[in-house]
Design a protein around this motif. Structure first.
Motif, PDB file in Angstrom:
ATOM      1  N   ASP A  69      -9.397   4.742   3.705  1.00  0.00           N
ATOM      2  CA  ASP A  69      -9.128   3.237   4.233  1.00  0.00           C
ATOM      3  C   ASP A  69     -10.224   2.675   4.802  1.00  0.00           C
ATOM      4  O   ASP A  69     -10.236   1.444   5.067  1.00  0.00           O
ATOM      5  N   ASP A  73       0.835  -1.225  -0.112  1.00  0.00           N
ATOM      6  CA  ASP A  73       0.104  -0.019   0.046  1.00  0.00           C
ATOM      7  C   ASP A  73       0.885   1.304   0.116  1.00  0.00           C
ATOM      8  O   ASP A  73       1.958   1.229   0.928  1.00  0.00           O
ATOM      9  N   SER A 124       0.300  10.586   5.593  1.00  0.00           N
ATOM     10  CA  SER A 124       0.390   9.856   7.204  1.00  0.00           C
ATOM     11  C   SER A 124      -0.569   8.682   7.105  1.00  0.00           C
ATOM     12  O   SER A 124      -1.436   8.490   6.557  1.00  0.00           O
ATOM     13  N   ARG A 125       0.068   7.740   7.969  1.00  0.00           N
ATOM     14  CA  ARG A 125      -0.806   6.606   8.354  1.00  0.00           C
ATOM     15  C   ARG A 125      -1.857   6.692   9.319  1.00  0.00           C
ATOM     16  O   ARG A 125      -2.475   5.909   9.796  1.00  0.00           O
ATOM     17  N   SER A 126      -1.571   8.067  10.209  1.00  0.00           N
ATOM     18  CA  SER A 126      -2.561   8.273  11.183  1.00  0.00           C
ATOM     19  C   SER A 126      -3.697   9.237  10.934  1.00  0.00           C
ATOM     20  O   SER A 126      -3.607   9.821   9.792  1.00  0.00           O
ATOM     21  N   VAL A 149       0.376   4.077   1.232  1.00  0.00           N
ATOM     22  CA  VAL A 149       0.241   4.524   2.688  1.00  0.00           C
ATOM     23  C   VAL A 149       0.565   3.822   3.615  1.00  0.00           C
ATOM     24  O   VAL A 149       1.285   4.152   4.709  1.00  0.00           O
ATOM     25  N   LYS A 150       0.037   2.593   3.806  1.00  0.00           N
ATOM     26  CA  LYS A 150       0.072   1.686   4.965  1.00  0.00           C
ATOM     27  C   LYS A 150       1.347   0.533   4.726  1.00  0.00           C
ATOM     28  O   LYS A 150       1.579  -0.036   5.829  1.00  0.00           O
TER      29      LYS A 150
END
Length: 471
Positions: free
Chosen positions: A210, A163, A301-303, A165-166
Motif C-alpha cells: 500500500d 481496490d 486484510s485491510r489492517s 483490498v481497500k
C-alpha cells in the motif's frame, strides 16, 4: 472475483536495489497464488532502471529467493533496461499526440514553485509553466537546458478505482501535478515504465504494497491517455515488527534466503507469509496446494500484519514433523557436514526421528545430530565434579558391567536395564540417567537415555564408560 474481460495475468516487479525482503516475498506470494487460483499467468519483471543502486548481485538475490520459495514465474524475468527503445517510442507518440510535453524548468525553479505553494498554503507542486494550453504563450526555450518530459495530467475530475483490498479509493485530479515521465537524458521514470510494462504484458491484476497507493491514480491516468485497458489494483498493508513498528532488520526484515541459512523450510515460510494479511477461516496450517485452492483477495486484510518469530518457529516445527524422514535427512545432512559432523556414520533417519519433536529448525536438528556423529568432547572438570560423585560412579560401574553382558543392544533392552537398576539400587531416574549422559555424551541434557545409548552403539557407549570410570 473473476476476470470477466481477459485472462488473469499478475506480476511481481521488484527493484534490484537489495535482497528479496519479507514484504516483497509476501507480495510475490499473493500475486503468484492469485494467478494459480484462477488458472492465470504469473510474470516476473525486474525494474532495474535505478542504475546507481541496481546491482547484478541484487538481481541474483531476488531470483534465489523466488526459487527457494518455489514461486517460479510463468513468464520472465523481464528487465526494464532491455526495453528502453519501447519506452522512448511511447514517449515520442505521447509528445506527438499532446498527452505529454517538454518542460524546461530547472530543478531549482521547480523547487521554488513548490516553496511558493507552501507559503500560500497550497499543495507543493509544479505550476504548469511549460504545459501547452489553447491560447497560452509558452516562455522562450532557454539555451543549454535539456528538458524533461511531463505527462499532461487531467486538470479536473476524479480518478477512482475499486481496490481489491481497500475498496473504493478516489483522488481529485487537481491534486496531481504533471508527472515527469522522462529525465533530461531521456531515460524514463519509474511510474511511466510500470505503466508501459503493465500495458504491454497485459497485466490484469496488480497486487502490491500500500506504499504504492499514491502512484496508482497517476498510473491510471497515463494508461487512459494511452488508450490501454486498466488492471484491477489491490494494495496490501505493510508488515509490522513484533513491537508494532515498521519491520526492520532488528526484528526480521532480512533476505528470505537468510531464513534458509537459519534452517527454515520454504514450505513453512510460504505458510507463515500467507497468513500475514490473508486468512481462510481459522486455518493456521495448510499446504501450498490448499493455499492456492483457498486464495481469494476478498480475504486479504485491510489492517497491517505483525511479524511474530515465535509463530514462525511453531509453523516450521510443524513442517519438520510432516516431512518424510528420508526427505528430512536429505535436508539436514549438508548442515551436519558444515558443522563438522559425519552424517554418513549414523542411522540419520533414526536420529532425526528421536530429535525432531523437540526441534524448531533444520539447524536445531543438525546441531542435535552432532551428539551422535560429531567430535566427542568429554565432560569438563566442573561438570564431572558436579555430577560424578562416588555414588554416581558406583552406579556407572554396575551399569557398565551389566551392559557388557547384554545379548541385544536396542532401546527396549537398555530401558529395561535402566529400570532394573533403579529398582535394585532404590534410586530415581535422574540419579542414574544424568551420570550416564555426562559419561557417555559429555552433556547433562539429552533426549531419552535409552534411545541415545542405542543410537550411539554398544562399542561407543562401553568405551566412553570405561574411559570415565578409569578417571
Amino acid at each position: 472475483m473473476t476476470a470477466a474481460t481477459r485472462p488473469v495475468r499478475t506480476r511481481f516487479a521488484p527493484s534490484p536495489t537489495g535482497y528479496l525482503h519479507l514484504g516483497g516475498a509476501r507480495t510475490a506470494l499473493f500475486s503468484w497464488a492469485f494467478a494459480r487460483h484462477y488458472g492465470g499467468t504469473f510474470v516476473l519483471r525486474i525494474e532495474d532502471t535505478d542504475l546507481e543502486r541496481s546491482t547484478p548481485e541484487a538481481v541474483q538475490a531476488i531470483l534465489d529467493g523466488m526459487r527457494w520459495l518455489d514461486l517460479q514465474p510463468d513468464e520472465g524475468p523481464f528487465y526494464q533496461m532491455q526495453r528502453m527503445d519501447r519506452y522512448r517510442q511511447v514517449i515520442a507518440d505521447m509528445l506527438a499526440q499532446g498527452t505529454a510535453y517538454h518542460c524546461y524548468s530547472t530543478p531549482a525553479e521547480v523547487e521554488a514553485m513548490r516553496e511558493h505553494a507552501r507559503a500560500i498554503g497550497a499543495k507543493p507542486r509544479y505550476d504548469g509553466t511549460w504545459r501547452p494550453e489553447a491560447g497560452k504563450t509558452l516562455p522562450p526555450i532557454p539555451p543549454d537546458v535539456s528538458p524533461v518530459v511531463r505527462f499532461r495530467c487531467p486538470l479536473d475530475g476524479v480518478t477512482t478505482w475499486d481496490d481489491l483490498v481497500k475498496g473504493p479509493i478516489s483522488f481529485d485530479n487537481s491534486e496531481l501535478d504533471d508527472l515527469v515521465i522522462a529525465r533530461p537524458d531521456g531515460t524514463p521514470t519509474y511510474n511511466f515504465c510500470v505503466v508501459v510494462d503493465d500495458w504491454d504484458m497485459e497485466i490484469s491484476h496488480v497486487i502490491r504494497g500500500d506504499d504504492h497507493v499514491n502512484n496508482t491514480p497517476r498510473q491510471i491516468n497515463i494508461l487512459r491517455a494511452l488508450g490501454a485497458e486498466l488492471p484491477r489494483y489491490g494494495h496490501v498493508p505493510m508488515i509490522l515488527g513484533p513491537d508494532g513498528e515498521k519491520l526492520s532488520k532488528r526484528h526480521g526484515a532480512v533476505s528470505v534466503i537468510e531464513y534458509d541459512r537459519l534452517g527454515y523450510l520454504p514450505e513453512a515460510m510460504v505458510n507463515y507469509l500467507a497468513r500475514l494479511g490473508w486468512s481462510h477461516g481459522n486455518d493456521e496450517l495448510f499446504t501450498r496446494q490448499q493455499f492456492v485452492e483457498w486464495f481469494d483477495p476478498k480475504h486479504l486484510s485491510r489492517s497491517a500484519a505483525q511479524w511474530d518469530p515465535k509463530k514462525l518457529n511453531w509453523v516450521n516445527a510443524h513442517g519438520l514433523r510432516q516431512l518424510d524422514l528420508d526427505d528430512l535427512a536429505r535436508r539436514v545432512a549438508p548442515r551436519i557436514l558444515r558443522l563438522g559432523g559425519q552424517p554418513e556414520a549414523i542411522d540419520l533417519e533414526a536420529v532425526l526421528a528421536l530429535l525432531r519433536d523437540r526441534s524448531e529448525t533444520l539447524e536445531d536438528l543438525a546441531d542435535g545430530c552432532l551428539l551422535f556423529c560429531g567430535p566427542y568432547t568429554p565432560a569438563d572438570a566442573e561438570l564431572r565434579a558436579e555430577v560424578l560423585d562416588a555414588a554416581a560412579l558406583d552406579l556407572l560401574q554396575d551399569f557398565s558391567a551389566q551392559a557388557h553382558a547384554l545379548d541385544a543392544w536396542d532401546e527396549a533392552t537398555l530401558d529395561g536395564l535402566v529400570k532394573a537398576m533403579l529398582k535394585t539400587h532404590g534410586v530415581k531416574m535422574p540419579k542414574l540417567a544424568i551420570p550416564l549422559r555426562v559419561a557417555v555424551t559429555g552433556r547433562k541434557h539429552t533426549p531419552s537415555i535409552g534411545a541415545v545409548l542405542a543410537l550411539l552403539g554398544r562399542d561407543v557407549v562401553l568405551q566412553r564408560l570405561d574411559m570415565t570410570l578409569a578417571g
